[in-house]
Scaffold this active site. Structure first.
Site, mmCIF file in Angstrom:
data_model
loop_
_atom_site.group_PDB
_atom_site.id
_atom_site.type_symbol
_atom_site.label_atom_id
_atom_site.label_comp_id
_atom_site.label_asym_id
_atom_site.label_seq_id
_atom_site.Cartn_x
_atom_site.Cartn_y
_atom_site.Cartn_z
ATOM 1 N N LYS A 173 -149.288 -1.828 -81.516
ATOM 2 C CA LYS A 173 -149.720 -0.794 -82.456
ATOM 3 C C LYS A 173 -149.549 0.562 -81.792
ATOM 4 O O LYS A 173 -149.912 0.746 -80.637
ATOM 5 C CB LYS A 173 -151.183 -0.992 -82.845
ATOM 6 C CG LYS A 173 -151.722 0.110 -83.754
ATOM 7 C CD LYS A 173 -153.093 -0.217 -84.316
ATOM 8 C CE LYS A 173 -154.178 0.192 -83.362
ATOM 9 N NZ LYS A 173 -155.519 0.186 -83.994
ATOM 10 N N TYR A 202 -137.555 -1.031 -90.571
ATOM 11 C CA TYR A 202 -137.080 -1.412 -89.245
ATOM 12 C C TYR A 202 -136.944 -0.169 -88.385
ATOM 13 O O TYR A 202 -136.884 0.951 -88.878
ATOM 14 C CB TYR A 202 -135.749 -2.170 -89.332
ATOM 15 C CG TYR A 202 -134.627 -1.356 -89.922
ATOM 16 C CD1 TYR A 202 -133.784 -0.602 -89.088
ATOM 17 C CD2 TYR A 202 -134.401 -1.314 -91.281
ATOM 18 C CE1 TYR A 202 -132.764 0.162 -89.626
ATOM 19 C CE2 TYR A 202 -133.379 -0.568 -91.822
ATOM 20 C CZ TYR A 202 -132.558 0.175 -90.984
ATOM 21 O OH TYR A 202 -131.548 0.929 -91.521
ATOM 22 N N SER A 262 -134.110 4.083 -91.358
ATOM 23 C CA SER A 262 -135.470 3.887 -91.818
ATOM 24 C C SER A 262 -136.492 4.610 -90.971
ATOM 25 O O SER A 262 -136.876 5.706 -91.295
ATOM 26 C CB SER A 262 -135.771 2.403 -91.916
ATOM 27 O OG SER A 262 -136.322 2.120 -93.173
#
Length: 118
Positions: free
Chosen positions: A9, A58, A25
């Site tokens: 994270k 991605y 992306s």
């Protein structure tokens, strides 16, 4: 039995650029990708703290040491420059692997630089 567990994270990442016409992306500073044990083209989930949007996409390797977080293509409709993001990846583990597995947690400070790794 298999379990889907948090692998890494990155929080809080601030969006530095968006471009709806860019082919791609989510671009992340290469230092963040490496420190989080993520890979280019790996699927990630994005949680936009600023507007509540959630989406998956991605990774694209961004310039090392730049602190840039770019949201591109269709994903750019879900974030704006200055938005705060949580970027996560998951891993599928066998039940017995979960007991000792620990995710990498990167806490970012100013300019999307790593302030702490847990």
């Amino acid at each position: 039995m298999k379990r889907i567990m948090l692998k890494a994270k990155i929080h809080p990442a601030r969006v530095t650029e968006t471009d709806i016409n860019y082919e791609g992306s989510l671009s992340l500073d290469e230092e963040l990708i490496t420190a989080a044990d993520m890979l280019p083209y790996e699927k990630v989930h994005i949680y936009n703290v600023s507007n509540g949007e959630r989406f998956s996409t991605y990774l694209i390797k961004g310039e090392k040491g730049s602190g840039k977080v770019g949201v591109f293509g269709a994903a750019a409709r879900r974030a704006r420059v200055g938005d705060t993001l949580i970027i996560v990846s998951y891993v599928i583990l066998d039940e017995e692997e979960t007991e000792f597995f620990m995710p990498k947690i990167l806490l970012l400070g100013k300019d999307n630089k790593i302030a702490q790794i847990k």
